[in-house]
Design a protein around this motif. Structure first.
Motif, PDB file in Angstrom:
ATOM      1  N   SER A   1      32.072  32.807  47.518  1.00  6.73           N
ATOM      2  CA  SER A   1      33.266  33.653  47.625  1.00  6.73           C
ATOM      3  C   SER A   1      33.840  34.060  46.275  1.00  6.73           C
ATOM      4  N   ALA A   2      33.324  33.530  45.173  1.00  7.27           N
ATOM      5  CA  ALA A   2      33.823  33.933  43.852  1.00  7.27           C
ATOM      6  C   ALA A   2      33.430  35.381  43.574  1.00  7.27           C
ATOM      7  N   VAL A   3      34.346  36.105  42.935  1.00  4.78           N
ATOM      8  CA  VAL A   3      34.107  37.482  42.537  1.00  4.78           C
ATOM      9  C   VAL A   3      33.775  37.473  41.045  1.00  4.78           C
ATOM     10  N   ASN A   4      32.746  38.225  40.666  1.00  8.84           N
ATOM     11  CA  ASN A   4      32.352  38.266  39.260  1.00  8.84           C
ATOM     12  C   ASN A   4      33.044  39.419  38.542  1.00  8.84           C
ATOM     13  N   ILE A   5      33.846  39.072  37.545  1.00  7.13           N
ATOM     14  CA  ILE A   5      34.424  40.047  36.611  1.00  7.13           C
ATOM     15  C   ILE A   5      34.192  39.455  35.214  1.00  7.13           C
ATOM     16  N   PRO A   6      33.147  39.911  34.510  1.00  4.13           N
ATOM     17  CA  PRO A   6      32.872  39.359  33.182  1.00  4.13           C
ATOM     18  C   PRO A   6      34.103  39.443  32.272  1.00  4.13           C
ATOM     19  N   LEU A   7      34.257  38.453  31.413  1.00  6.80           N
ATOM     20  CA  LEU A   7      35.414  38.394  30.518  1.00  6.80           C
ATOM     21  C   LEU A   7      35.638  39.723  29.792  1.00  6.80           C
ATOM     22  N   SER A   8      34.553  40.345  29.343  1.00  4.12           N
ATOM     23  CA  SER A   8      34.670  41.599  28.589  1.00  4.12           C
ATOM     24  C   SER A   8      35.262  42.737  29.415  1.00  4.12           C
ATOM     25  N   LEU A   9      35.283  42.580  30.746  1.00  2.31           N
ATOM     26  CA  LEU A   9      35.796  43.645  31.623  1.00  2.31           C
ATOM     27  C   LEU A   9      37.126  43.293  32.292  1.00  2.31           C
ATOM     28  N   VAL A  10      37.658  42.110  32.021  1.00  2.00           N
ATOM     29  CA  VAL A  10      38.880  41.664  32.709  1.00  2.00           C
ATOM     30  C   VAL A  10      40.017  42.666  32.540  1.00  2.00           C
TER      31      VAL A  10
ATOM     32  N   ALA B   1      40.486  34.355  29.729  1.00  2.00           N
ATOM     33  CA  ALA B   1      40.805  35.293  30.811  1.00  2.00           C
ATOM     34  C   ALA B   1      42.146  34.942  31.451  1.00  2.00           C
ATOM     35  N   THR B   2      42.398  33.645  31.618  1.00  2.00           N
ATOM     36  CA  THR B   2      43.669  33.191  32.180  1.00  2.00           C
ATOM     37  C   THR B   2      44.819  33.656  31.299  1.00  2.00           C
ATOM     38  N   GLN B   3      44.678  33.492  30.000  1.00  2.00           N
ATOM     39  CA  GLN B   3      45.738  33.901  29.067  1.00  2.00           C
ATOM     40  C   GLN B   3      45.966  35.412  29.115  1.00  2.00           C
ATOM     41  N   ILE B   4      44.882  36.169  29.146  1.00  4.25           N
ATOM     42  CA  ILE B   4      45.000  37.633  29.210  1.00  4.25           C
ATOM     43  C   ILE B   4      45.776  38.040  30.459  1.00  4.25           C
ATOM     44  N   LEU B   5      45.358  37.506  31.615  1.00  7.47           N
ATOM     45  CA  LEU B   5      46.008  37.897  32.870  1.00  7.47           C
ATOM     46  C   LEU B   5      47.440  37.387  32.960  1.00  7.47           C
ATOM     47  N   GLU B   6      47.703  36.186  32.431  1.00 10.99           N
ATOM     48  CA  GLU B   6      49.085  35.682  32.390  1.00 10.99           C
ATOM     49  C   GLU B   6      49.969  36.633  31.593  1.00 10.99           C
ATOM     50  N   ASP B   7      49.447  37.138  30.487  1.00  7.41           N
ATOM     51  CA  ASP B   7      50.213  38.063  29.643  1.00  7.41           C
ATOM     52  C   ASP B   7      50.597  39.336  30.391  1.00  7.41           C
TER      53      ASP B   7
ATOM     54  N   ILE C   1      38.832  33.214  43.711  1.00  7.13           N
ATOM     55  CA  ILE C   1      38.144  32.704  42.532  1.00  7.13           C
ATOM     56  C   ILE C   1      37.491  33.864  41.803  1.00  7.13           C
ATOM     57  N   ILE C   2      37.732  33.943  40.497  1.00  4.59           N
ATOM     58  CA  ILE C   2      37.109  34.965  39.664  1.00  4.59           C
ATOM     59  C   ILE C   2      36.233  34.259  38.634  1.00  4.59           C
ATOM     60  N   ASP C   3      34.958  34.596  38.659  1.00  2.00           N
ATOM     61  CA  ASP C   3      33.994  34.026  37.719  1.00  2.00           C
ATOM     62  C   ASP C   3      33.812  35.033  36.591  1.00  2.00           C
TER      63      ASP C   3
END
Length: 98
Positions: free
Chosen positions: A37-46, A72-78, A21-23
């Motif tokens: 257990s979620a890991v924090n990665i702010p949207l601006s740093l994805v 964030a999902t769209q960015i990582l899917e790309d 899980i990424i928050d």
């Protein structure tokens, strides 16, 4: 974009499933509580931190309401990652927090 509900995530966690899980909320929002257990990665740093992620794993993206995690999902899917957006975000979450 693949999506999962907060109820489905909570059910999987309660069954002992190991979820990635990424928050993507900001640090001050995380301070109010996050899914254990979620890991924090702010949207601006994805995009800057995606090298920390493993393309062979599935990630569930979480934010406050589901909008930022959707971006964030769209960015990582790309970039070829296997990601799922948790709809409703932490506003809908009724499970454990830390």
């Amino acid at each position: 974009m693949k999506q999962i509900t907060v109820i489905e995530v909570e059910t999987l966690l309660n069954k002992g499933k190991n979820l990635n899980i990424i928050d993507v909320r900001e640090a001050d929002e995380i301070a109010a509580g996050k899914i254990p257990s979620a890991v924090n990665i702010p949207l601006s740093l994805v995009e800057f931190r995606m090298h920390e992620l493993d393309k062979s794993k599935e990630y569930i993206m979480v934010c406050r309401s589901g909008a930022r995690s959707g971006r964030a999902t769209q960015i990582l899917e790309d970039y070829g990652f296997n990601v799922i957006n948790m709809t409703g975000g932490m506003l809908a979450w009724e499970g454990k927090v830390e």
